[in-house]
Design an enzyme around this catalytic site. Structure first.
Site, PDB file in Angstrom:
ATOM      1  CD  GLU A 102      66.814 -11.253 -17.933  1.00 43.28           C
ATOM      2  OE1 GLU A 102      67.039 -11.654 -16.941  1.00 43.28           O
ATOM      3  OE2 GLU A 102      67.364 -10.121 -18.400  1.00 43.28           O
ATOM      4  CB  CYS A 116      61.411  -6.761 -19.445  1.00 43.68           C
ATOM      5  SG  CYS A 116      61.491  -5.693 -20.912  1.00 43.68           S
ATOM      6  CG  HIS A 120      66.363  -7.800 -21.214  1.00 41.12           C
ATOM      7  ND1 HIS A 120      66.259  -8.137 -20.002  1.00 41.12           N
ATOM      8  CD2 HIS A 120      65.675  -6.662 -21.289  1.00 41.12           C
ATOM      9  CE1 HIS A 120      65.251  -7.552 -19.427  1.00 41.12           C
ATOM     10  NE2 HIS A 120      64.742  -6.682 -20.483  1.00 41.12           N
TER      11      HIS A 120
END
Length: 208
Positions: free
Chosen positions: A92, A156, A175
């Protein structure tokens, strides 16, 4: 050792349909593998609770953040979470401040629906995740790696934003898919090790 690095890695406790959270399983595998003698590795299991995450991240960054900014180049927090829709290990790039409506494991959600009131809408990691992804993919570790710009507006994303905010961008979020969909715990641990090593290489190169 002068250039010793500090790496904090977190995974989440079980929640919802994830009776076994592959993020924490992957972090435990990483702990067994290690990151080499030049890295002090600290691992933590994180509750799926907004208030607990806020307190824990404040504590971790207070404990591990160096006083001298240039020494921050040797400090990295990597947070790992599970995505039920992921089939690759996903890096991410951004954490987002708003949109936190979904209740946590204690049925709580922030009244403001944000991480930091009046904070920036979005914070990017100092790491270029496209570069990290390419290098790990080129190493042919047998695990697919991809990049995302949306960590999901739940714990998250909340964790990532809070850590980016406290750590001045020296954070990453990864992730992982659920276990055996398609990767086993050892595959995820190896992938996490490869990803973090490339992140550290990139940090070192950027500050050289």
């Amino acid at each position: 050792m002068a250039n010793k690095k500090t790496v904090i890695v977190t995974g989440f406790e079980p929640f919802g349909e994830h009776a076994v959270n592959s993020s924490w399983v992957a972090v435990q595998e990483l702990e067994q593998l290690g990151l080499g003698e030049t890295v002090d590795l600290y691992v933590y299991e994180v509750p799926v609770e907004y208030q607990a995450v806020r307190s824990l991240l404040l504590s971790l960054w207070n404990q591990h953040k160096p006083q001298v900014f240039k020494e921050l180049q040797n400090t990295l927090a990597v947070h790992v979470g599970v995505s039920g829709s992921a089939t690759a290990v996903t890096l991410e790039q951004y954490g987002h401040n708003n949109g936190y409506k979904r209740p946590d494991n204690r049925a709580f959600s922030p009244a403001s629906q944000c991480c930091i009131e009046n904070g920036p809408d979005c914070i990017s990691s100092v790491l270029d995740m496209d570069t990290v992804c390419k290098r790990v993919s080129d190493s042919d570790i047998g695990v697919a790696v991809s990049v995302s710009n949306d960590a999901g507006s739940y714990l998250c994303d909340y964790t990532y934003y809070m850590s980016l905010y406290r750590g001045e961008g020296h954070s990453a979020f990864v992730h992982v898919p659920p276990l055996e969909k398609p990767y086993c715990s050892k595959d995820l641990g190896r992938a996490l090790q490869a990803v973090i090593q490339e992140m550290l290489n990139l940090l070192e190169r950027d500050c050289a």
